[in-house]
Design a protein around this motif. Sequence first.
Motif, PDB file in Angstrom:
ATOM      1  N   ALA A   2      -1.664  10.704   4.204  1.00 11.84           N
ATOM      2  CA  ALA A   2      -1.535   9.497   2.930  1.00 11.84           C
ATOM      3  C   ALA A   2      -2.620   8.469   3.279  1.00 11.84           C
ATOM      4  O   ALA A   2      -3.319   7.698   2.361  1.00 11.84           O
ATOM      5  CB  ALA A   2      -0.207   9.006   3.175  1.00 11.84           C
ATOM      6  N   GLU A   3      -2.999   8.482   4.596  1.00 14.03           N
ATOM      7  CA  GLU A   3      -4.179   7.450   5.084  1.00 14.03           C
ATOM      8  C   GLU A   3      -5.485   7.828   4.718  1.00 14.03           C
ATOM      9  O   GLU A   3      -6.264   7.140   4.796  1.00 14.03           O
ATOM     10  CB  GLU A   3      -4.017   6.971   6.620  1.00 14.03           C
ATOM     11  N   MET A   4      -5.650   9.203   4.412  1.00 15.99           N
ATOM     12  CA  MET A   4      -6.941   9.897   4.293  1.00 15.99           C
ATOM     13  C   MET A   4      -7.521   9.236   2.814  1.00 15.99           C
ATOM     14  O   MET A   4      -6.810   9.553   2.064  1.00 15.99           O
ATOM     15  CB  MET A   4      -7.042  11.334   4.087  1.00 15.99           C
ATOM     16  N   ASP A  27       0.870  -1.315  -0.134  1.00 17.03           N
ATOM     17  CA  ASP A  27       0.053  -0.023  -0.016  1.00 17.03           C
ATOM     18  C   ASP A  27       0.773   1.275  -0.072  1.00 17.03           C
ATOM     19  O   ASP A  27       2.091   1.140   0.284  1.00 17.03           O
ATOM     20  CB  ASP A  27      -0.866  -0.007   1.262  1.00 17.03           C
ATOM     21  N   LYS A  28       0.254   2.427  -0.405  1.00 22.82           N
ATOM     22  CA  LYS A  28       0.952   3.701  -0.445  1.00 22.82           C
ATOM     23  C   LYS A  28       1.712   3.957   0.895  1.00 22.82           C
ATOM     24  O   LYS A  28       2.817   4.658   0.934  1.00 22.82           O
ATOM     25  CB  LYS A  28       0.342   4.830  -1.046  1.00 22.82           C
ATOM     26  N   THR A  29       1.208   3.643   1.926  1.00 27.06           N
ATOM     27  CA  THR A  29       1.627   4.096   3.421  1.00 27.06           C
ATOM     28  C   THR A  29       2.650   3.227   3.498  1.00 27.06           C
ATOM     29  O   THR A  29       3.606   3.512   4.241  1.00 27.06           O
ATOM     30  CB  THR A  29       0.634   4.035   4.518  1.00 27.06           C
ATOM     31  N   VAL A  53       3.446   5.783  -4.055  1.00 22.53           N
ATOM     32  CA  VAL A  53       3.865   6.766  -3.051  1.00 22.53           C
ATOM     33  C   VAL A  53       3.754   8.077  -3.755  1.00 22.53           C
ATOM     34  O   VAL A  53       4.403   8.387  -4.699  1.00 22.53           O
ATOM     35  CB  VAL A  53       4.845   6.461  -2.147  1.00 22.53           C
ATOM     36  N   ASP A  54       3.418   9.118  -2.937  1.00 22.81           N
ATOM     37  CA  ASP A  54       3.474  10.599  -3.451  1.00 22.81           C
ATOM     38  C   ASP A  54       4.572  10.993  -2.550  1.00 22.81           C
ATOM     39  O   ASP A  54       4.566  11.208  -1.436  1.00 22.81           O
ATOM     40  CB  ASP A  54       2.248  11.217  -3.114  1.00 22.81           C
ATOM     41  N   GLU A  55       5.918  11.492  -3.224  1.00 23.11           N
ATOM     42  CA  GLU A  55       6.906  11.902  -2.624  1.00 23.11           C
ATOM     43  C   GLU A  55       6.748  13.156  -1.950  1.00 23.11           C
ATOM     44  O   GLU A  55       7.535  13.527  -1.062  1.00 23.11           O
ATOM     45  CB  GLU A  55       8.094  11.968  -3.516  1.00 23.11           C
ATOM     46  N   ASP A  56       5.747  13.659  -2.165  1.00 25.88           N
ATOM     47  CA  ASP A  56       5.471  15.196  -1.688  1.00 25.88           C
ATOM     48  C   ASP A  56       5.105  15.051  -0.078  1.00 25.88           C
ATOM     49  O   ASP A  56       5.184  15.439   0.893  1.00 25.88           O
ATOM     50  CB  ASP A  56       4.467  15.970  -2.338  1.00 25.88           C
ATOM     51  N   ASP A  57       4.556  13.530   0.213  1.00 25.55           N
ATOM     52  CA  ASP A  57       4.289  13.065   1.517  1.00 25.55           C
ATOM     53  C   ASP A  57       5.547  12.825   2.511  1.00 25.55           C
ATOM     54  O   ASP A  57       5.270  13.278   3.824  1.00 25.55           O
ATOM     55  CB  ASP A  57       3.483  11.750   1.608  1.00 25.55           C
ATOM     56  N   ALA A  58       6.565  12.901   1.971  1.00 17.86           N
ATOM     57  CA  ALA A  58       7.760  12.923   2.580  1.00 17.86           C
ATOM     58  C   ALA A  58       8.605  14.121   2.687  1.00 17.86           C
ATOM     59  O   ALA A  58       9.775  14.041   3.134  1.00 17.86           O
ATOM     60  CB  ALA A  58       8.697  11.431   2.212  1.00 17.86           C
ATOM     61  N   LYS A  59       8.181  15.114   2.061  1.00 15.24           N
ATOM     62  CA  LYS A  59       8.917  16.238   2.088  1.00 15.24           C
ATOM     63  C   LYS A  59       8.527  17.351   3.100  1.00 15.24           C
ATOM     64  O   LYS A  59       8.450  18.459   3.021  1.00 15.24           O
ATOM     65  CB  LYS A  59       8.594  17.190   0.704  1.00 15.24           C
ATOM     66  N   LEU A  60       8.285  16.741   4.103  1.00 10.43           N
ATOM     67  CA  LEU A  60       7.951  17.570   5.548  1.00 10.43           C
ATOM     68  C   LEU A  60       9.183  17.672   6.490  1.00 10.43           C
ATOM     69  O   LEU A  60       8.849  17.735   7.594  1.00 10.43           O
ATOM     70  CB  LEU A  60       6.523  17.132   6.097  1.00 10.43           C
TER      71      LEU A  60
END
Length: 191
Positions: free
Chosen positions: A112-114, A18-20, A89-96
């Motif tokens: 990501a879970e939404m 899964d993406k998460t 995976v959306d790499e923007d999710d990890a750009k925090l």
Amino acid sequence: MEAFLISTGIVALAEIGDKTQLLAFLLAARFRRPLPIVLGIFVATIVNHAFAAAVGAWVSATLGPQVLRWVLGLGFIAMAAWMLVPDEVDEDDAKLARYGVFMTTLIAFFLAEMGDKTQVATVALAARFGSMAPVVAGTTLGMMLANVPAVYFGGRIANKVPLKLVHGIAAAIFAVLGVLTLLGAGASYGF
């Protein structure tokens, strides 16, 4: 106990690939600090899945037993089909990263879970079983069972897990739950 065990198993299987889980691999490779990543996943999952279970409980209380049976049965069958669609995976999710490892993981995982498969499954499971606590505990454990090894051993196990087989098993479980629900197997739960 049934709600807890089914929720754990379904989410653990659904989370593989899964993406998460892909996000867990990405965060582990980027930060190389597993403990704050695991804690971030845990907190994000509890908050997200508690919200999802509350929605499921509301749906269960709002719809009549017959409508709920059809919505859940068809929903589980739709989840079976969705399980066969690969995630990215959306790499923007990890750009925090400016928020630190724990907060980056918590925010990225929560977002990501939404609307993710496991969140939708949590809504359906809470509606199906009519009890939030065992479902949230089970779905959270399922998430941790799939993601903790990804964080700690990701590079070594990523290519050894047959994702199509795991997704096929999860899809089959969702399909069986859907058919059983449509056939009235949930009658003891009021639908």
